[in-house]
Design a protein around this motif. Structure first.
Motif, PDB file in Angstrom:
ATOM      1  N   VAL A 123       1.044  -1.043   0.140  1.00 41.23           N
ATOM      2  CA  VAL A 123       0.101  -0.288  -0.381  1.00 41.23           C
ATOM      3  C   VAL A 123       1.146   1.211   0.246  1.00 41.23           C
ATOM      4  O   VAL A 123       0.745   2.053  -0.517  1.00 41.23           O
ATOM      5  N   ILE A 164      -2.408   5.401  -4.770  1.00 33.32           N
ATOM      6  CA  ILE A 164      -3.874   5.220  -4.366  1.00 33.32           C
ATOM      7  C   ILE A 164      -3.623   6.744  -3.270  1.00 33.32           C
ATOM      8  O   ILE A 164      -2.029   7.439  -3.774  1.00 33.32           O
ATOM      9  N   LYS A 182      -0.348  12.147   6.024  1.00 36.31           N
ATOM     10  CA  LYS A 182      -1.151  11.804   7.095  1.00 36.31           C
ATOM     11  C   LYS A 182      -1.336  10.147   7.232  1.00 36.31           C
ATOM     12  O   LYS A 182      -2.434   9.788   6.196  1.00 36.31           O
ATOM     13  N   GLY A 201       3.385  -4.979  16.743  1.00 35.36           N
ATOM     14  CA  GLY A 201       1.584  -4.773  15.315  1.00 35.36           C
ATOM     15  C   GLY A 201       2.429  -3.830  14.306  1.00 35.36           C
ATOM     16  O   GLY A 201       0.956  -3.304  14.047  1.00 35.36           O
ATOM     17  N   GLN A 202       2.904  -4.105  13.434  1.00 38.12           N
ATOM     18  CA  GLN A 202       3.588  -3.631  12.883  1.00 38.12           C
ATOM     19  C   GLN A 202       2.353  -4.022  11.740  1.00 38.12           C
ATOM     20  O   GLN A 202       2.254  -5.917  11.513  1.00 38.12           O
ATOM     21  N   SER A 203       1.487  -3.680  11.010  1.00 42.57           N
ATOM     22  CA  SER A 203       1.120  -3.642   9.996  1.00 42.57           C
ATOM     23  C   SER A 203       1.238  -3.927   8.848  1.00 42.57           C
ATOM     24  O   SER A 203       0.543  -5.007   7.358  1.00 42.57           O
ATOM     25  N   HIS A 215       8.355   2.781   7.866  1.00 46.52           N
ATOM     26  CA  HIS A 215       8.203   3.710   8.200  1.00 46.52           C
ATOM     27  C   HIS A 215       7.853   4.263   9.692  1.00 46.52           C
ATOM     28  O   HIS A 215       7.974   3.150  10.708  1.00 46.52           O
ATOM     29  N   HIS A 218       6.043   6.889  12.273  1.00 44.65           N
ATOM     30  CA  HIS A 218       5.043   7.418  12.652  1.00 44.65           C
ATOM     31  C   HIS A 218       5.750   8.613  13.259  1.00 44.65           C
ATOM     32  O   HIS A 218       6.532   8.496  14.926  1.00 44.65           O
TER      33      HIS A 218
HETATM   34  P1  AMP Z   1       2.392   0.098  11.724  1.00 42.55           P
HETATM   35  O1  AMP Z   1       1.215  -0.286  12.397  1.00 42.55           O
HETATM   36  O2  AMP Z   1       3.217   0.617  12.151  1.00 42.55           O
HETATM   37  O3  AMP Z   1       2.316  -1.146  10.614  1.00 42.55           O
HETATM   38  O4  AMP Z   1       1.420   1.407  10.940  1.00 42.55           O
HETATM   39  C1  AMP Z   1       0.248   1.343   9.623  1.00 42.55           C
HETATM   40  C2  AMP Z   1      -0.527   2.937   9.907  1.00 42.55           C
HETATM   41  O5  AMP Z   1      -0.619   2.730   7.958  1.00 42.55           O
HETATM   42  C3  AMP Z   1      -1.405   2.192  10.623  1.00 42.55           C
HETATM   43  O6  AMP Z   1      -1.142   3.532  11.639  1.00 42.55           O
HETATM   44  C4  AMP Z   1      -2.162   2.895   9.732  1.00 42.55           C
HETATM   45  O7  AMP Z   1      -3.284   3.936   9.368  1.00 42.55           O
HETATM   46  C5  AMP Z   1      -1.845   3.611   8.508  1.00 42.55           C
HETATM   47  N1  AMP Z   1      -2.829   3.791   7.023  1.00 42.55           N
HETATM   48  C6  AMP Z   1      -2.496   2.236   6.522  1.00 42.55           C
HETATM   49  N2  AMP Z   1      -2.761   2.785   5.183  1.00 42.55           N
HETATM   50  C7  AMP Z   1      -3.087   3.899   4.752  1.00 42.55           C
HETATM   51  C8  AMP Z   1      -3.619   4.740   3.929  1.00 42.55           C
HETATM   52  N3  AMP Z   1      -3.796   4.640   3.040  1.00 42.55           N
HETATM   53  N4  AMP Z   1      -3.467   6.372   4.260  1.00 42.55           N
HETATM   54  C9  AMP Z   1      -2.931   6.158   5.425  1.00 42.55           C
HETATM   55  N5  AMP Z   1      -1.964   5.237   6.201  1.00 42.55           N
HETATM   56  C10 AMP Z   1      -3.101   4.388   6.073  1.00 42.55           C
END
Ligand code: AMP
Ligand code: ZN
Length: 112
Positions: free
Chosen positions: A4, A13, A28, A91-93, A98, A100
């Motif tokens: 993504v 996107i 953001k 909790g990396q999703s 990246h 924060h």
């Molecule tokens: P993490 O959980 O540390 O991997 O952080 C991933 C972050 O990406 C989460 O805070 C999500 O809200 C954010 N996120 C996922 N998809 C998008 C997107 N398309 N645009 C902006 N933020 C996103």
């Protein structure tokens, strides 16, 4: 590759960008956890913190040089927090490195 953040970098996107240069972009977070919640990422696809090496760490240094500029632009004059979630326990999703940048409220320590 189904990533993504690479899709955001490629303009496939939409995102709310606050900073961009040749090697990094900041935008953001879709689900903000603080009044200011920005993600700062390398344009190069690095999966996670485990994959930062001497060969690619210049972009990480550049991110950390740029974060104070973004923080000041965002009015974070009273401090901010930078978080990197690496791997499952943290909790990396999104599997694209990246950082924060969070601010505009007080944070607790230790984190949850
Ligand atoms: P993490 O959980 O540390 O991997 O952080 C991933 C972050 O990406 C989460 O805070 C999500 O809200 C954010 N996120 C996922 N998809 C998008 C997107 N398309 N645009 C902006 N933020 C996103
Ligand atoms: Zn990616």
């Amino acid at each position: 590759m189904d990533c993504v953040f690479c899709a955001i970098i490629n303009g496939e996107i939409p995102s709310s960008k606050v900073y961009e240069d040749d090697t990094i972009v900041a935008f953001k977070d879709l689900s903000p956890q603080a009044p200011v919640h920005i993600l700062v990422i390398p344009k190069q696809h690095i999966k996670w913190g485990y994959d930062v090496t001497p060969e690619n760490s210049a972009v990480v240094a550049h991110i950390f040089e740029t974060i104070p500029k973004i923080a000041k632009e965002q009015g974070l004059d009273n401090g901010y927090r930078v978080v990197n979630n690496c791997g499952e326990s943290a909790g990396q999703s999104v599997l694209h490195l990246h950082f924060h940048l969070l601010g505009g409220r007080d944070f607790t320590w230790p984190p949850g």
